[in-house]
Design an enzyme around this catalytic site. Structure first.
Site, mmCIF file in Angstrom:
data_model
loop_
_atom_site.group_PDB
_atom_site.id
_atom_site.type_symbol
_atom_site.label_atom_id
_atom_site.label_comp_id
_atom_site.label_asym_id
_atom_site.label_seq_id
_atom_site.Cartn_x
_atom_site.Cartn_y
_atom_site.Cartn_z
ATOM 1 N N HIS A 17 -2.493 45.444 -70.646
ATOM 2 C CA HIS A 17 -1.277 45.398 -71.465
ATOM 3 C C HIS A 17 -0.875 46.810 -71.890
ATOM 4 O O HIS A 17 0.309 47.170 -71.862
ATOM 5 C CB HIS A 17 -1.502 44.570 -72.736
ATOM 6 C CG HIS A 17 -1.712 43.109 -72.522
ATOM 7 N ND1 HIS A 17 -2.784 42.426 -73.061
ATOM 8 C CD2 HIS A 17 -1.002 42.182 -71.835
ATOM 9 C CE1 HIS A 17 -2.710 41.142 -72.738
ATOM 10 N NE2 HIS A 17 -1.640 40.971 -71.982
ATOM 11 N N LYS A 41 -0.092 26.166 -78.610
ATOM 12 C CA LYS A 41 -1.089 26.947 -77.876
ATOM 13 C C LYS A 41 -1.946 27.706 -78.879
ATOM 14 O O LYS A 41 -1.585 28.796 -79.322
ATOM 15 C CB LYS A 41 -0.343 27.916 -76.934
ATOM 16 C CG LYS A 41 -1.200 28.463 -75.807
ATOM 17 C CD LYS A 41 -0.319 29.200 -74.811
ATOM 18 C CE LYS A 41 -1.076 30.252 -74.047
ATOM 19 N NZ LYS A 41 -0.196 31.089 -73.230
ATOM 20 N N SER A 128 -6.574 38.434 -70.451
ATOM 21 C CA SER A 128 -7.138 38.106 -71.769
ATOM 22 C C SER A 128 -8.089 36.924 -71.643
ATOM 23 O O SER A 128 -9.136 36.885 -72.290
ATOM 24 C CB SER A 128 -6.021 37.750 -72.757
ATOM 25 O OG SER A 128 -5.171 38.842 -72.953
HETATM 26 O O1 PNS Z 1 1.038 36.378 -72.265
HETATM 27 P P1 PNS Z 1 1.649 35.089 -71.758
HETATM 28 O O2 PNS Z 1 0.931 33.910 -72.363
HETATM 29 O O3 PNS Z 1 1.701 35.039 -70.254
HETATM 30 O O4 PNS Z 1 3.159 35.073 -72.290
HETATM 31 C C1 PNS Z 1 4.027 33.990 -72.026
HETATM 32 C C2 PNS Z 1 5.295 34.096 -72.902
HETATM 33 C C3 PNS Z 1 4.915 34.135 -74.356
HETATM 34 C C4 PNS Z 1 6.065 35.331 -72.531
HETATM 35 C C5 PNS Z 1 6.182 32.827 -72.600
HETATM 36 O O5 PNS Z 1 5.414 31.674 -72.778
HETATM 37 C C6 PNS Z 1 7.423 32.770 -73.484
HETATM 38 O O6 PNS Z 1 8.385 33.461 -73.250
HETATM 39 N N1 PNS Z 1 7.379 31.934 -74.544
HETATM 40 C C7 PNS Z 1 8.467 31.772 -75.477
HETATM 41 C C8 PNS Z 1 9.148 30.409 -75.323
HETATM 42 C C9 PNS Z 1 10.190 30.443 -74.223
HETATM 43 O O7 PNS Z 1 11.152 31.176 -74.259
HETATM 44 N N2 PNS Z 1 9.984 29.591 -73.200
HETATM 45 C C10 PNS Z 1 10.855 29.484 -72.058
HETATM 46 C C11 PNS Z 1 10.447 30.469 -70.967
HETATM 47 S S1 PNS Z 1 11.359 30.153 -69.482
#
Ligand code: PNS
Length: 162
Positions: A17, A41, A128
Site C-alpha cells: 500500500h 465486513k 493484508s
Molecule cells: O482494500 P479492499 O478491501 O480491496 O477495498 C475495497 C473497497 C473498499 C475499495 C471497495 O469495497 C469499495 O469501494 N467500497 C465502498 C462501497 C462501494 O462503493 N461499493 C461499490 C463498488 S463498485
C-alpha cells in the site's frame, strides 16, 4: 487541483500500500488515502485503529491526507471533488474484481476515472489477508509491513496470559 482517492480496507496497511501511496503522490496534487467503513465486513482492526496506523506510517508529505468514508466510494469521491480513484494492481488475479469495480464506478460517476498503479514486483505476493494469517500463526511479518504495524499485529494476536 488534481486530487485522487486511494480507497481500501487497509486492515492493516502493508508495504505494498505504501508503495502505491508514494507513486500516487508523485502523480497527483493530493492523495486522499481513504479507509472504507463496511458494517458487514468486520476487520481485524477497527477503522480508528487502521486510521491511526495509516497516520503513523504514511509518508509525511504535504500532499497526503488520511480519511475515512462510509457508503459508496463514488459519492465520497464526488464530495471530495476528486478527479480520480487509484487502485493497486498486483497480478492478473486482481484484475477481474478491479475491472468490474472500475466499470461499475464509472457507471455511477462517469466524471471520475479509475487508474491502476503497479507496486514494485517484490510486493506482488503481498496482501493484508496473508500478512494477518502469517501474524496469527506466529510468523515474522517484518519484511511486509512497517515496524509499528508488525507490533500492532503481535499485540492483536498475543495469547492472553493466565
Ligand atoms: O482494500 P479492499 O478491501 O480491496 O477495498 C475495497 C473497497 C473498499 C475499495 C471497495 O469495497 C469499495 O469501494 N467500497 C465502498 C462501497 C462501494 O462503493 N461499493 C461499490 C463498488 S463498485
Amino acid at each position: 487541483m488534481r486530487r485522487v482517492i486511494y480507497p481500501g480496507s487497509f486492515d492493516p496497511i502493508t508495504n505494498g500500500h505504501l508503495d502505491v501511496i508514494n507513486r500516487a503522490a508523485t502523480l497527483f496534487d493530493e492523495v486522499v488515502v481513504s479507509v472504507a467503513f463496511n458494517e458487514q465486513k468486520q476487520g481485524l482492526f477497527s477503522v480508528d485503529e487502521r486510521m491511526a496506523l495509516l497516520r503513523e506510517v504514511s509518508p509525511k508529505l504535504p500532499n497526503i491526507r488520511i480519511a475515512q468514508f462510509e457508503g459508496l466510494l463514488m459519492d465520497f469521491a464526488r464530495r471530495q471533488e476528486a478527479t480520480a480513484v487509484v487502485r493497486g494492481l498486483r497480478a492478473v488475479s486482481d484484475f477481474e474484481f478491479e475491472f468490474q469495480m472500475a466499470l461499475m464506478n464509472r457507471k455511477l460517476e462517469p466524471q471520475i476515472e479509475t487508474i491502476f498503479l503497479m507496486p514494485a514486483e517484490k510486493y506482488t505476493y503481498l496482501s493484508s489477508r496473508i500478512v494477518k494469517e502469517i501474524a496469527r500463526l506466529g510468523g515474522d511479518v517484518s519484511a511486509f509491513v512497517p515496524v509499528s504495524v508488525a507490533a500492532a499485529l503481535r499485540e492483536k494476536f498475543a495469547t492472553p496470559k493466565g
